[in-house]
Design an enzyme around this catalytic site. Structure first.
Site, PDB file in Angstrom:
ATOM      1  N   ASP A 161      33.905  46.862  32.672  1.00  0.00           N
ATOM      2  CA  ASP A 161      35.031  46.836  33.083  1.00  0.00           C
ATOM      3  C   ASP A 161      35.896  48.171  32.356  1.00  0.00           C
ATOM      4  OD1 ASP A 161      37.622  46.833  34.169  1.00  0.00           O
ATOM      5  OD2 ASP A 161      38.215  44.301  32.950  1.00  0.00           O
ATOM      6  N   LYS A 167      43.848  52.119  36.484  1.00  0.00           N
ATOM      7  CA  LYS A 167      44.544  52.699  36.037  1.00  0.00           C
ATOM      8  C   LYS A 167      44.828  54.283  36.300  1.00  0.00           C
ATOM      9  CE  LYS A 167      45.657  49.188  33.199  1.00  0.00           C
ATOM     10  NZ  LYS A 167      46.368  47.985  33.018  1.00  0.00           N
ATOM     11  N   TYR A 201      40.806  40.498  29.143  1.00  0.00           N
ATOM     12  CA  TYR A 201      41.405  40.428  30.313  1.00  0.00           C
ATOM     13  C   TYR A 201      40.525  41.279  31.370  1.00  0.00           C
ATOM     14  CZ  TYR A 201      45.302  40.539  33.450  1.00  0.00           C
ATOM     15  OH  TYR A 201      45.602  40.022  34.896  1.00  0.00           O
TER      16      TYR A 201
END
Ligand SMILES: Cc1ncc(COP(=O)(O)O)c(C=O)c1O
Length: 427
Positions: free
Chosen positions: A238, A266, A143
């Site tokens: 990523d 994050k 994702y």
């Protein structure tokens, strides 16, 4: 006593679709009532009923130093007093960019944005703008946020182009995205043999965390680096989830791979909306206003978010931070595995740094298909029984879990003791 979570959920559904601002929070894949969080401190969260939980979600990996860390809160307070947003450059943005580049040497230039989705969306636009090519490769089960080009699932054959995985995404767009199985070296080589000169870039979760935790094999990432280099395609790591989480230098430091671009999020915001993309100067210089690839943001580099991020980056660089974090996470994974074994439950658990995966399966998955074959009902039972005993894991069998520096050995032991009771019940 009335259940405040239930009351709030009913009320939320009257105004917010499904009652939540991000789908997994709705408990759709595990069933039941989501806990509405009233506060969080250290390794704990409290719901609207005032019930305390040991938290292994950690705001989906952002909370590496523990919730509401006093030093981070103080940094945020100080920054907020000085103004919430300027829409103009600040010195703190330079400091955090320099700090990130020091920790992640593949980053020669970096831009701050507000979400991981923005970072990955821009990274693929940049790969396309830099190479003048359209095709992107991604891997099944990874994702990368919810931008159109990346909401793609595999087509019918190995090398057919992807189909939209969301309504509202034009098939015209996803036909430029090739979706390959994770860890499949042969499929990767085949894709580059066939389309090599048309591929702008490859985006990878270098340790996947969105199909539970799945490690990329060394052969897979080495091949990926080779074929992208040989074909002039941009390799995008990523690291929105893995950055500063699996190790200080992220998955790339563990793999010994230098990607062309890296996306982060994050942890770098310490719980505030902050993300980044960065990498080779030559590629990053294609960004507007230096180059023709457009990207912008009213709140990009927000001073309060940057203050939280800077303080978090300072804390995680203190001596033994990652040694302790990894030891605690291993303690959890090993303890849960032993508890399941002695109860005769088919289960295993893996961890890298402060990130872990729980699998109701005989062995660690290597691909999305492996993960899909695991016992999801077993996970659901475990999840709810643990939640009833005040331990909160992510409400999905396909999400990785997170340990923070605030999780003491005693709290991990307490979790394992509870899991022993739960596994015994499940048996
Ligand atoms: C690997 C990865 N990339 C990108 C994203 C998107 O980040 P955000 O939710 O901040 O948009 C996520 C979110 O979980 C992620 O795990």
């Amino acid at each position: 006593m009335s259940n405040q979570n239930e009351t709030l959920f009913e009320r939320a559904k009257q105004i917010i679709p499904a009652g939540v601002n991000s789908p997994v929070r709705a408990f759709g894949s595990v069933g039941g009532i989501p806990r509405f969080i009233a506060k969080a401190q250290g390794a704990h969260v409290w719901d609207a009923n005032g019930t305390q939980y040991i938290d292994y979600v950690g705001s989906w990996g952002t909370g590496i130093v523990g919730h509401a860390h006093p030093e981070v809160v103080e940094a945020v307070r100080e920054a907020a007093v000085g103004g919430l947003s300027f829409g103009a450059p600040t010195e703190a943005e330079i400091v955090i960019a320099e700090e990130i580049a020091k920790i992640v040497p593949s980053v020669e230039r970096l831009r701050l944005v507000s979400s991981g989705t923005e970072a990955t969306m821009t990274a693929i636009r940049l790969a396309r703008g830099y190479t003048g090519r359209d095709k992107i490769v991604k891997f099944e089960g990874c994702y990368h946020g919810h931008s159109d080009s990346l909401l793609v699932k595999a087509g019918s054959g190995l090398l057919t182009f992807g189909n939209p995985s969301s309504a509202g995404v034009p098939a015209d767009l996803t036909q430029h995205t090739i979706v390959l199985p994770y860890n499949d070296v042969a499929a990767l080589k085949q894709a580059f043999d066939e389309f090599g000169t048309q591929i702008a870039g490859v985006i990878l979760e270098p340790i996947a965390g969105n199909m539970n935790l799945v490690r990329a094999t060394p052969e897979f990432v080495q091949t990926l680096r080779q074929v992208t280099e040989q074909n002039g395609a941009v390799l995008i790591y990523d690291e929105v989830m893995t950055g500063f989480r699996v190790a200080l230098g992220g998955a790339q430091s563990l793999h010994g791979i230098t990607p062309d671009l890296t996306t982060m999020g994050k942890v770098i915001g310490g719980g505030m909306p902050l993300a980044a993309f960065g990498g080779k100067k030559e590629i990053m210089d294609c960004i507007s206003p230096l180059g023709g690839v457009y990207q912008a943001g009213t709140l990009s580099g927000n001073p309060v978010a940057v203050a939280a991020g800077l303080k978090t980056l300072e804390i995680i660089q203190r001596p033994n931070f990652y040694e302790n974090l990894s030891a605690r996470t291993q303690q959890l994974a090993q303890g849960l595995t032993a508890a399941a074994q002695s109860a005769g439950i088919e289960f295993c658990a893996d961890s890298v740094g402060g990130m872990f995966g729980l699998y109701f399966a005989p062995q660690f998955p290597q691909t999305y298909a492996d993960m899909m074959a695991s016992n999801v009902d077993g996970f659901k039972q475990f999840f709810h029984a643990m939640l009833d005993k005040n331990v909160a894991f992510g409400p999905s069998a396909y999400e990785a879990g997170f340990v923070s520096a605030a999780h003491t050995p005693e709290l991990i032991d307490e979790t394992i003791e509870i899991a022993k009771q739960v596994f015994a019940q499940m048996k």
